[in-house]
Design a protein around this motif. Structure first.
Motif, PDB file in Angstrom:
ATOM      1  N   ASP A   1      -1.985  15.228 -19.080  1.00  0.00           N
ATOM      2  CA  ASP A   1      -0.783  16.061 -18.922  1.00  0.00           C
ATOM      3  C   ASP A   1       0.002  16.217 -20.225  1.00  0.00           C
ATOM      4  O   ASP A   1       1.051  16.832 -20.242  1.00  0.00           O
ATOM      5  N   GLY A   2      -0.504  15.623 -21.318  1.00  0.00           N
ATOM      6  CA  GLY A   2       0.142  15.774 -22.617  1.00  0.00           C
ATOM      7  C   GLY A   2       1.084  14.658 -23.003  1.00  0.00           C
ATOM      8  O   GLY A   2       1.626  14.659 -24.104  1.00  0.00           O
ATOM      9  N   SER A   3       1.309  13.682 -22.116  1.00  0.00           N
ATOM     10  CA  SER A   3       2.153  12.544 -22.464  1.00  0.00           C
ATOM     11  C   SER A   3       1.488  11.747 -23.578  1.00  0.00           C
ATOM     12  O   SER A   3       0.264  11.638 -23.627  1.00  0.00           O
ATOM     13  N   SER A   4       2.293  11.169 -24.442  1.00  0.00           N
ATOM     14  CA  SER A   4       1.768  10.492 -25.623  1.00  0.00           C
ATOM     15  C   SER A   4       2.282   9.061 -25.712  1.00  0.00           C
ATOM     16  O   SER A   4       3.455   8.792 -25.437  1.00  0.00           O
ATOM     17  N   TYR A   5       1.388   8.157 -26.098  1.00  0.00           N
ATOM     18  CA  TYR A   5       1.693   6.735 -26.249  1.00  0.00           C
ATOM     19  C   TYR A   5       1.163   6.303 -27.604  1.00  0.00           C
ATOM     20  O   TYR A   5       0.030   6.648 -27.966  1.00  0.00           O
ATOM     21  N   VAL A   6       1.928   5.529 -28.349  1.00  0.00           N
ATOM     22  CA  VAL A   6       1.528   5.084 -29.688  1.00  0.00           C
ATOM     23  C   VAL A   6       1.672   3.573 -29.778  1.00  0.00           C
ATOM     24  O   VAL A   6       2.693   3.012 -29.371  1.00  0.00           O
ATOM     25  N   ALA A   7       0.636   2.921 -30.323  1.00  0.00           N
ATOM     26  CA  ALA A   7       0.669   1.464 -30.461  1.00  0.00           C
ATOM     27  C   ALA A   7      -0.304   1.030 -31.554  1.00  0.00           C
ATOM     28  O   ALA A   7      -1.079   1.839 -32.071  1.00  0.00           O
ATOM     29  N   ASP A   8      -0.266  -0.270 -31.849  1.00  0.00           N
ATOM     30  CA  ASP A   8      -1.139  -0.849 -32.865  1.00  0.00           C
ATOM     31  C   ASP A   8      -2.582  -0.985 -32.407  1.00  0.00           C
ATOM     32  O   ASP A   8      -3.481  -1.025 -33.229  1.00  0.00           O
ATOM     33  N   ASP A   9      -2.800  -1.113 -31.095  1.00  0.00           N
ATOM     34  CA  ASP A   9      -4.149  -1.398 -30.601  1.00  0.00           C
ATOM     35  C   ASP A   9      -4.308  -0.881 -29.177  1.00  0.00           C
ATOM     36  O   ASP A   9      -3.318  -0.595 -28.501  1.00  0.00           O
ATOM     37  N   PRO A  10      -5.553  -0.762 -28.691  1.00  0.00           N
ATOM     38  CA  PRO A  10      -5.796  -0.228 -27.352  1.00  0.00           C
ATOM     39  C   PRO A  10      -5.207  -1.086 -26.229  1.00  0.00           C
ATOM     40  O   PRO A  10      -4.784  -0.540 -25.208  1.00  0.00           O
ATOM     41  N   VAL A  11      -5.165  -2.397 -26.391  1.00  0.00           N
ATOM     42  CA  VAL A  11      -4.604  -3.257 -25.349  1.00  0.00           C
ATOM     43  C   VAL A  11      -3.113  -2.960 -25.185  1.00  0.00           C
ATOM     44  O   VAL A  11      -2.611  -2.843 -24.059  1.00  0.00           O
ATOM     45  N   THR A  12      -2.409  -2.801 -26.278  1.00  0.00           N
ATOM     46  CA  THR A  12      -0.988  -2.467 -26.223  1.00  0.00           C
ATOM     47  C   THR A  12      -0.782  -1.066 -25.658  1.00  0.00           C
ATOM     48  O   THR A  12       0.165  -0.829 -24.904  1.00  0.00           O
TER      49      THR A  12
ATOM     50  N   LEU B   1      -2.684   3.872 -33.234  1.00  0.00           N
ATOM     51  CA  LEU B   1      -3.489   4.639 -32.298  1.00  0.00           C
ATOM     52  C   LEU B   1      -2.558   5.423 -31.398  1.00  0.00           C
ATOM     53  O   LEU B   1      -1.495   4.940 -31.003  1.00  0.00           O
ATOM     54  N   GLU B   2      -2.976   6.633 -31.055  1.00  0.00           N
ATOM     55  CA  GLU B   2      -2.219   7.451 -30.120  1.00  0.00           C
ATOM     56  C   GLU B   2      -3.126   7.775 -28.942  1.00  0.00           C
ATOM     57  O   GLU B   2      -4.262   8.212 -29.133  1.00  0.00           O
ATOM     58  N   ALA B   3      -2.631   7.554 -27.741  1.00  0.00           N
ATOM     59  CA  ALA B   3      -3.338   7.940 -26.525  1.00  0.00           C
ATOM     60  C   ALA B   3      -2.569   9.096 -25.906  1.00  0.00           C
ATOM     61  O   ALA B   3      -1.366   8.996 -25.674  1.00  0.00           O
ATOM     62  N   THR B   4      -3.270  10.189 -25.672  1.00  0.00           N
ATOM     63  CA  THR B   4      -2.652  11.358 -25.055  1.00  0.00           C
ATOM     64  C   THR B   4      -3.276  11.551 -23.686  1.00  0.00           C
ATOM     65  O   THR B   4      -4.501  11.606 -23.552  1.00  0.00           O
ATOM     66  N   SER B   5      -2.428  11.634 -22.670  1.00  0.00           N
ATOM     67  CA  SER B   5      -2.902  11.792 -21.305  1.00  0.00           C
ATOM     68  C   SER B   5      -3.295  13.243 -21.051  1.00  0.00           C
ATOM     69  O   SER B   5      -2.912  14.138 -21.813  1.00  0.00           O
TER      70      SER B   5
END
Length: 88
Positions: free
Chosen positions: A44-55, A38-42
């Motif tokens: 402002d365009g910052s990006s976070y990648v992890a296996d699950d939403p909690v992480t 999963l990728e969460a993009t803020s």
């Protein structure tokens, strides 16, 4: 049950996945699948990648607390490993 909720107790388990995803979206993150991740993009365009939403939430909080220079120094690593008994 009310006493436990008032004190605050939560454990990472299957029942935290959907609330974590909802929290990410409520905070303005766009969450999308990136292969098996999963990728969460803020906003402002910052990006976070992890296996699950909690992480994902954990990574976001890590950056909030330590900024994008989140890496631990050698001294911090040694201190934590010793404090938690993870040194061999």
């Amino acid at each position: 049950m009310a006493d436990q909720a008032e004190r605050g107790h939560i454990a990472a388990a299957g029942n935290t996945v959907v609330p974590a995803l909802l929290a990410l979206e409520a905070a303005g993150y766009r969450v999308s699948k990136l292969g098996e991740l999963l990728e969460a993009t803020s906003p402002d365009g910052s990006s976070y990648v992890a296996d699950d939403p909690v992480t994902l939430l954990g990574l976001i909080k890590l950056v909030e607390l330590r900024s994008w220079t989140w890496h631990a120094t050698d001294a911090e690593i040694d201190s934590v490993l010793t404090r938690f008994g993870w040194m061999h």
